[in-house]
Design a protein around this motif. Structure first.
Motif, mmCIF file in Angstrom:
data_model
loop_
_atom_site.group_PDB
_atom_site.id
_atom_site.type_symbol
_atom_site.label_atom_id
_atom_site.label_comp_id
_atom_site.label_asym_id
_atom_site.label_seq_id
_atom_site.Cartn_x
_atom_site.Cartn_y
_atom_site.Cartn_z
ATOM 1 N N ARG A 1 -58.510 -33.108 22.722
ATOM 2 C CA ARG A 1 -57.999 -33.826 21.550
ATOM 3 C C ARG A 1 -56.771 -33.133 20.973
ATOM 4 O O ARG A 1 -55.764 -33.782 20.650
ATOM 5 C CB ARG A 1 -59.088 -33.908 20.485
ATOM 6 C CG ARG A 1 -58.636 -34.525 19.162
ATOM 7 C CD ARG A 1 -59.497 -34.025 18.023
ATOM 8 N NE ARG A 1 -59.332 -32.597 17.808
ATOM 9 C CZ ARG A 1 -60.271 -31.821 17.280
ATOM 10 N NH1 ARG A 1 -61.431 -32.324 16.932
ATOM 11 N NH2 ARG A 1 -60.039 -30.526 17.098
ATOM 12 N N ASN A 2 -56.853 -31.832 20.828
ATOM 13 C CA ASN A 2 -55.732 -31.080 20.262
ATOM 14 C C ASN A 2 -54.454 -31.265 21.076
ATOM 15 O O ASN A 2 -53.360 -31.387 20.521
ATOM 16 C CB ASN A 2 -56.090 -29.597 20.178
ATOM 17 C CG ASN A 2 -57.111 -29.313 19.087
ATOM 18 O OD1 ASN A 2 -57.438 -30.187 18.293
ATOM 19 N ND2 ASN A 2 -57.620 -28.094 19.063
ATOM 20 N N VAL B 1 -51.861 -30.646 18.215
ATOM 21 C CA VAL B 1 -52.349 -29.380 17.654
ATOM 22 C C VAL B 1 -52.248 -28.305 18.741
ATOM 23 O O VAL B 1 -52.652 -28.547 19.879
ATOM 24 C CB VAL B 1 -53.808 -29.514 17.179
ATOM 25 C CG1 VAL B 1 -54.335 -28.173 16.673
ATOM 26 C CG2 VAL B 1 -53.918 -30.571 16.106
ATOM 27 N N PRO B 2 -51.704 -27.126 18.433
ATOM 28 C CA PRO B 2 -51.597 -26.067 19.449
ATOM 29 C C PRO B 2 -52.955 -25.726 20.061
ATOM 30 O O PRO B 2 -53.960 -25.631 19.353
ATOM 31 C CB PRO B 2 -51.033 -24.879 18.662
ATOM 32 C CG PRO B 2 -50.331 -25.498 17.500
ATOM 33 C CD PRO B 2 -51.134 -26.715 17.143
ATOM 34 N N ALA C 1 -55.237 -23.022 18.715
ATOM 35 C CA ALA C 1 -56.128 -23.225 17.565
ATOM 36 C C ALA C 1 -57.589 -23.086 17.980
ATOM 37 O O ALA C 1 -58.452 -22.767 17.165
ATOM 38 C CB ALA C 1 -55.884 -24.597 16.943
ATOM 39 N N HIS D 1 -59.927 -35.377 11.692
ATOM 40 C CA HIS D 1 -58.794 -34.515 12.026
ATOM 41 C C HIS D 1 -57.521 -35.350 12.167
ATOM 42 O O HIS D 1 -56.468 -34.993 11.646
ATOM 43 C CB HIS D 1 -59.090 -33.775 13.323
ATOM 44 C CG HIS D 1 -58.255 -32.544 13.543
ATOM 45 N ND1 HIS D 1 -58.157 -31.535 12.611
ATOM 46 C CD2 HIS D 1 -57.474 -32.159 14.583
ATOM 47 C CE1 HIS D 1 -57.365 -30.578 13.066
ATOM 48 N NE2 HIS D 1 -56.927 -30.948 14.271
ATOM 49 N N MET E 1 -54.068 -35.641 9.638
ATOM 50 C CA MET E 1 -52.730 -35.406 10.165
ATOM 51 C C MET E 1 -51.823 -36.619 9.989
ATOM 52 O O MET E 1 -50.663 -36.602 10.390
ATOM 53 C CB MET E 1 -52.797 -35.009 11.643
ATOM 54 C CG MET E 1 -53.455 -33.655 11.899
ATOM 55 S SD MET E 1 -53.381 -33.182 13.653
ATOM 56 C CE MET E 1 -51.614 -32.939 13.868
ATOM 57 N N HIS F 1 -52.184 -39.705 11.350
ATOM 58 C CA HIS F 1 -52.000 -40.536 12.542
ATOM 59 C C HIS F 1 -52.497 -41.966 12.291
ATOM 60 O O HIS F 1 -53.372 -42.184 11.442
ATOM 61 C CB HIS F 1 -52.745 -39.937 13.728
ATOM 62 C CG HIS F 1 -52.116 -38.682 14.253
ATOM 63 N ND1 HIS F 1 -50.817 -38.623 14.709
ATOM 64 C CD2 HIS F 1 -52.601 -37.421 14.400
ATOM 65 C CE1 HIS F 1 -50.524 -37.410 15.118
ATOM 66 N NE2 HIS F 1 -51.605 -36.647 14.931
ATOM 67 N N THR G 1 -62.923 -36.272 21.268
ATOM 68 C CA THR G 1 -63.695 -35.167 20.694
ATOM 69 C C THR G 1 -65.184 -35.381 20.912
ATOM 70 O O THR G 1 -65.932 -34.430 21.176
ATOM 71 C CB THR G 1 -63.410 -35.035 19.186
ATOM 72 O OG1 THR G 1 -62.009 -35.070 18.957
ATOM 73 C CG2 THR G 1 -63.961 -33.720 18.643
#
Length: 205
Positions: free
Chosen positions: A47-48, A53-54, A57, A108, A112, A114, A126
């Motif tokens: 998902r990241n 997302v880095p 993380a 999440h 952000m 989205h 996820t």
């Protein structure tokens, strides 16, 4: 607070689910830990990657890794004869993990900023990504790709969060129970999505 609780519930549930699958496949202790960790954190990592997302993380979740390790150790050491059938427990924890992580992934994406489509994708990845990786490593057909209803419940969680049907902590916990219950009902009563086969398998149906 709700975010942390969902993370803990999902981590424990999927770590136990992965450990049970590993023991069903007669993996050694290291295999149990690896499969459990992959199940608990694989979906979040995928998902990241897709929502920006880095990946680093993932390594900031030290306490959750400890929670996963403790959960797997308890399951591994628990006397087998004192547990009900493994498959039933594995399915239960898988349903709980699917629900908790699908909601967490959707939250999440919402946080952000989205769009709804990304919120749904985040929920599905996820909620089911770790289970897919687990099944592949265990040499099984991924649940999410079978006729049995699985990812559809993650989509439902994503819609509920993305459309703001569930926002408050109480609403999110109710959604957690509803999605997990629907998943349990779907495998208990064999609810299936339509499917078609081609070639030799089509002739066998």
């Amino acid at each position: 607070m709700t975010w942390e609780v969902l993370s803990i519930i999902g981590t424990i549930a999927f770590a136990i689910s992965g450990a049970i699958v590993a023991m069903e496949e007669e993996y050694d202790l290291l295999g149990v830990y690896i499969l459990g960790i992959v199940t608990a954190f694989g979906g979040g990592a995928v998902r990241n990657l897709l929502i920006g997302v880095p990946v680093s993380a993932l390594w900031e979740q030290g306490p959750l890794f400890l929670v996963a390790l403790v959960s797997m150790t308890i399951v591994y050491l628990f006397p087998k004869q004192m547990l009900p059938p493994w498959k039933r427990w594995g399915n239960f924890f898988d349903a709980l993990g699917l629900s908790a992580f699908a909601i967490q992934g959707a939250l999440h994406a919402v946080n952000m900023g989205h769009p709804l489509s990304a919120v749904i994708v985040a929920a599905v990845l996820t909620g089911s990504g770790g289970g897919m990786i687990r099944d592949v490593l265990a040499g099984r057909k991924p649940l999410v790709l079978r006729a049995e209803i699985y990812a559809a419940w993650a989509i439902l969680a994503g819609l509920a969060v993305g459309l703001k049907w569930a926002e408050s902590p109480m609403e999110l916990y109710v959604l957690l129970i509803v999605v997990a219950a629907l998943r349990i009902l779907s495998y208990t009563y064999g609810w299936k999505l339509p499917r078609r086969a081609v070639g030799e398998k089509a002739g066998e149906q």
